[in-house]
Scaffold this motif. Structure first.
Motif, PDB file in Angstrom:
ATOM      1  N   MET A 188      -6.420  -0.643  -6.694  1.00 18.09           N
ATOM      2  CA  MET A 188      -6.708   0.532  -5.860  1.00 18.09           C
ATOM      3  C   MET A 188      -7.955   0.285  -5.013  1.00 18.09           C
ATOM      4  O   MET A 188      -8.791   1.167  -4.846  1.00 18.09           O
ATOM      5  CB  MET A 188      -6.912   1.771  -6.751  1.00 18.09           C
ATOM      6  CG  MET A 188      -5.655   2.574  -6.975  1.00 18.09           C
ATOM      7  SD  MET A 188      -4.987   3.239  -5.422  1.00 18.09           S
ATOM      8  CE  MET A 188      -3.232   3.022  -5.696  1.00 18.09           C
ATOM      9  N   ASP A 189      -8.073  -0.925  -4.480  1.00 16.43           N
ATOM     10  CA  ASP A 189      -9.259  -1.233  -3.689  1.00 16.43           C
ATOM     11  C   ASP A 189      -9.065  -0.961  -2.199  1.00 16.43           C
ATOM     12  O   ASP A 189     -10.012  -0.622  -1.505  1.00 16.43           O
ATOM     13  CB  ASP A 189      -9.651  -2.698  -3.888  1.00 16.43           C
ATOM     14  CG  ASP A 189     -10.157  -2.938  -5.292  1.00 16.43           C
ATOM     15  OD1 ASP A 189     -10.782  -2.012  -5.847  1.00 16.43           O
ATOM     16  OD2 ASP A 189      -9.917  -4.030  -5.839  1.00 16.43           O
ATOM     17  N   GLU A 190      -7.839  -1.114  -1.721  1.00 19.55           N
ATOM     18  CA  GLU A 190      -7.611  -1.034  -0.278  1.00 19.55           C
ATOM     19  C   GLU A 190      -7.489   0.401   0.227  1.00 19.55           C
ATOM     20  O   GLU A 190      -6.786   1.223  -0.353  1.00 19.55           O
ATOM     21  CB  GLU A 190      -6.313  -1.772   0.089  1.00 19.55           C
ATOM     22  CG  GLU A 190      -6.473  -3.275   0.214  1.00 19.55           C
ATOM     23  CD  GLU A 190      -6.863  -3.700   1.630  1.00 19.55           C
ATOM     24  OE1 GLU A 190      -7.054  -2.841   2.519  1.00 19.55           O
ATOM     25  OE2 GLU A 190      -6.960  -4.922   1.841  1.00 19.55           O
ATOM     26  N   LEU A 191      -8.143   0.640   1.345  1.00 20.25           N
ATOM     27  CA  LEU A 191      -7.981   1.893   2.088  1.00 20.25           C
ATOM     28  C   LEU A 191      -7.677   1.499   3.524  1.00 20.25           C
ATOM     29  O   LEU A 191      -8.581   1.144   4.281  1.00 20.25           O
ATOM     30  CB  LEU A 191      -9.270   2.709   2.080  1.00 20.25           C
ATOM     31  CG  LEU A 191      -9.615   3.575   0.882  1.00 20.25           C
ATOM     32  CD1 LEU A 191     -10.935   4.295   1.138  1.00 20.25           C
ATOM     33  CD2 LEU A 191      -8.510   4.584   0.598  1.00 20.25           C
ATOM     34  N   ARG A 251      -8.082   7.828  -3.661  1.00 21.18           N
ATOM     35  CA  ARG A 251      -8.200   6.442  -4.133  1.00 21.18           C
ATOM     36  C   ARG A 251      -9.203   6.367  -5.300  1.00 21.18           C
ATOM     37  O   ARG A 251      -8.944   5.730  -6.323  1.00 21.18           O
ATOM     38  CB  ARG A 251      -8.638   5.543  -2.976  1.00 21.18           C
ATOM     39  CG  ARG A 251      -8.534   4.051  -3.199  1.00 21.18           C
ATOM     40  CD  ARG A 251      -9.745   3.407  -3.851  1.00 21.18           C
ATOM     41  NE  ARG A 251     -11.027   3.840  -3.349  1.00 21.18           N
ATOM     42  CZ  ARG A 251     -11.745   3.183  -2.442  1.00 21.18           C
ATOM     43  NH1 ARG A 251     -11.311   2.055  -1.961  1.00 21.18           N
ATOM     44  NH2 ARG A 251     -12.918   3.647  -2.034  1.00 21.18           N
ATOM     45  N   ASP A 252     -10.340   7.021  -5.146  1.00 23.62           N
ATOM     46  CA  ASP A 252     -11.362   6.964  -6.194  1.00 23.62           C
ATOM     47  C   ASP A 252     -10.840   7.561  -7.501  1.00 23.62           C
ATOM     48  O   ASP A 252     -11.094   7.031  -8.582  1.00 23.62           O
ATOM     49  CB  ASP A 252     -12.630   7.703  -5.751  1.00 23.62           C
ATOM     50  CG  ASP A 252     -13.340   6.968  -4.622  1.00 23.62           C
ATOM     51  OD1 ASP A 252     -12.991   5.789  -4.365  1.00 23.62           O
ATOM     52  OD2 ASP A 252     -14.233   7.571  -3.984  1.00 23.62           O
ATOM     53  N   LEU A 294       0.868  -1.174   0.000  1.00 24.33           N
ATOM     54  CA  LEU A 294       0.000   0.000   0.000  1.00 24.33           C
ATOM     55  C   LEU A 294       0.908   1.227   0.000  1.00 24.33           C
ATOM     56  O   LEU A 294       1.979   1.211   0.611  1.00 24.33           O
ATOM     57  CB  LEU A 294      -0.902   0.032   1.240  1.00 24.33           C
ATOM     58  CG  LEU A 294      -1.782  -1.180   1.529  1.00 24.33           C
ATOM     59  CD1 LEU A 294      -2.687  -0.902   2.733  1.00 24.33           C
ATOM     60  CD2 LEU A 294      -2.618  -1.548   0.319  1.00 24.33           C
ATOM     61  N   ARG A 342      -8.248   5.198  -9.053  1.00 24.82           N
ATOM     62  CA  ARG A 342      -8.901   4.017  -9.610  1.00 24.82           C
ATOM     63  C   ARG A 342      -9.211   4.209 -11.087  1.00 24.82           C
ATOM     64  O   ARG A 342      -9.088   3.300 -11.884  1.00 24.82           O
ATOM     65  CB  ARG A 342     -10.211   3.791  -8.873  1.00 24.82           C
ATOM     66  CG  ARG A 342     -10.311   2.443  -8.250  1.00 24.82           C
ATOM     67  CD  ARG A 342     -11.674   2.289  -7.650  1.00 24.82           C
ATOM     68  NE  ARG A 342     -11.666   1.247  -6.656  1.00 24.82           N
ATOM     69  CZ  ARG A 342     -12.590   1.099  -5.729  1.00 24.82           C
ATOM     70  NH1 ARG A 342     -13.597   1.958  -5.665  1.00 24.82           N
ATOM     71  NH2 ARG A 342     -12.514   0.110  -4.884  1.00 24.82           N
ATOM     72  N   GLY A 362      -3.510  -0.496  -2.875  1.00 25.84           N
ATOM     73  CA  GLY A 362      -4.264   0.685  -2.483  1.00 25.84           C
ATOM     74  C   GLY A 362      -3.437   1.642  -1.640  1.00 25.84           C
ATOM     75  O   GLY A 362      -2.215   1.711  -1.799  1.00 25.84           O
ATOM     76  N   LEU A 363      -4.103   2.342  -0.738  1.00 23.48           N
ATOM     77  CA  LEU A 363      -3.479   3.436   0.001  1.00 23.48           C
ATOM     78  C   LEU A 363      -3.625   3.263   1.513  1.00 23.48           C
ATOM     79  O   LEU A 363      -4.547   2.603   1.987  1.00 23.48           O
ATOM     80  CB  LEU A 363      -4.134   4.769  -0.391  1.00 23.48           C
ATOM     81  CG  LEU A 363      -4.186   5.117  -1.885  1.00 23.48           C
ATOM     82  CD1 LEU A 363      -4.951   6.427  -2.106  1.00 23.48           C
ATOM     83  CD2 LEU A 363      -2.784   5.197  -2.485  1.00 23.48           C
ATOM     84  N   ARG A 405      -9.880   8.672   0.646  1.00 24.07           N
ATOM     85  CA  ARG A 405     -10.871   7.979  -0.188  1.00 24.07           C
ATOM     86  C   ARG A 405     -11.020   8.662  -1.546  1.00 24.07           C
ATOM     87  O   ARG A 405     -11.048   8.002  -2.583  1.00 24.07           O
ATOM     88  CB  ARG A 405     -12.230   7.932   0.507  1.00 24.07           C
ATOM     89  CG  ARG A 405     -13.338   7.460  -0.438  1.00 24.07           C
ATOM     90  CD  ARG A 405     -14.645   7.147   0.258  1.00 24.07           C
ATOM     91  NE  ARG A 405     -15.038   8.127   1.252  1.00 24.07           N
ATOM     92  CZ  ARG A 405     -15.653   9.284   0.988  1.00 24.07           C
ATOM     93  NH1 ARG A 405     -15.939   9.610  -0.260  1.00 24.07           N
ATOM     94  NH2 ARG A 405     -15.974  10.098   1.961  1.00 24.07           N
TER      95      ARG A 405
END
Ligand SMILES: *Cc1c(COP(=O)(O)O)cnc(C)c1O
Length: 255
Positions: free
Chosen positions: A208-211, A195-196, A134, A199, A170-171, A192
């Motif tokens: 890029m699914d993980e937060l 991330r969106d 991440l 994506r 992800g991040l 978020r």
């Protein structure tokens, strides 16, 4: 009391704490209209001794987050008999420790420089393995925090497609330390939204699914804002003996 009796008591406390955290996660999910199965609870075990970690494993935990390489390595060696226990590194990593990290860490949540990405990829190639990573983002603009500034993340993430052993998921962020929930929430919203956006533009192979956001004091807010992993130490294991400055030193080493 015999040591077996003490262990039984500690085991009960740990199970009770775990249950309490899981109920708080479920309640936050309910408020946010989310499925609790979409939120991973990562217990953070820095400073927690082997006895208690074996008890938490016995309670069903299979992943532990550690902040420092040496401590994580020592514990992973001591508990090598627990073959299904995975070690996650969630703290800043210096390039001179990369060689050790690729030998035992299953996921690294604090990737924050091109140099580190390159060093990790090279060692992973040599080792013939991949690593879930991440990217850590500094969403609070505090100097004491590691992580990339939000406006640097897009370019950095794009550059990571050159490193085939890094599986970008992800991040991750640490929110501002503040008693003002608005300010804390703003950090989670920032992560978020970033991330969106990423994506949409992420190259093939970049996930890029993980937060990963939220700790003992703020994980409910983080869940309301979309956290997929919450990193919880104190609420499970109790207070740590040293202040958090010990783990997030203000004087960042520039290796
Ligand atoms: C210690 C730590 C946590 C957990 O903090 P608690 O407040 O004890 O839940 C989460 N994330 C990171 C990066 C940490 O170092």
């Amino acid at each position: 009391m015999s040591s077996a009796a003490v262990d039984a008591e500690v085991a009960t406390v740990l199970r009770t704490n775990l249950e309490a955290v899981r109920s708080r996660i479920a309640a936050a999910c309910q408020r946010a209209g989310r499925d609790p199965a979409q939120v991973r609870l990562l217990p953070v075990s820095k400073t927690v001794n082997e006895t208690r970690l074996r008890l938490i494993h016995a309670a069903g935990i299979r992943e532990l987050g550690e902040n420092k390489v040496q401590e994580a390595w020592r514990k992973s060696q001591a508990m090598a008999d627990l073959a299904d226990l995975r070690w996650l590194l969630i703290g800043h990593l210096q390039t001179n420790k990369v060689k050790q990290v690729v030998q035992f860490v299953s996921e690294f949540q604090a990737l924050d420089s091109p140099r580190l990405a390159q060093a990790l990829d090279r060692r992973l190639q040599a080792q013939g393995r991949a690593l879930d990573v991440l990217v850590q983002v500094n969403t609070s603009a505090e100097d004491s925090k590691f992580g990339l500034a939000p406006d640097q993340v897009s370019g950095f993430v794009r550059s990571l497609s050159a490193f085939s052993s890094l599986r970008v998921r992800g991040l991750m962020t640490l929110a501002e330390f503040s008693s003002d929930a608005q300010r804390v929430r703003a950090c989670f919203v920032r992560l978020r939204q970033l991330r969106d956006r990423l994506r949409q533009e992420a190259p093939d192979g970049i996930g890029m699914d993980e937060l990963s956001m939220g700790m003992s004091g703020d994980f409910e807010l983080a869940i309301e804002e979309g956290a997929t992993t919450v990193r919880v130490g104190t609420a499970i294991f109790g207070q740590r003996p040293l202040p958090d400055q010990h783990y997030w030193p203000a004087d960042q080493d520039t290796d």
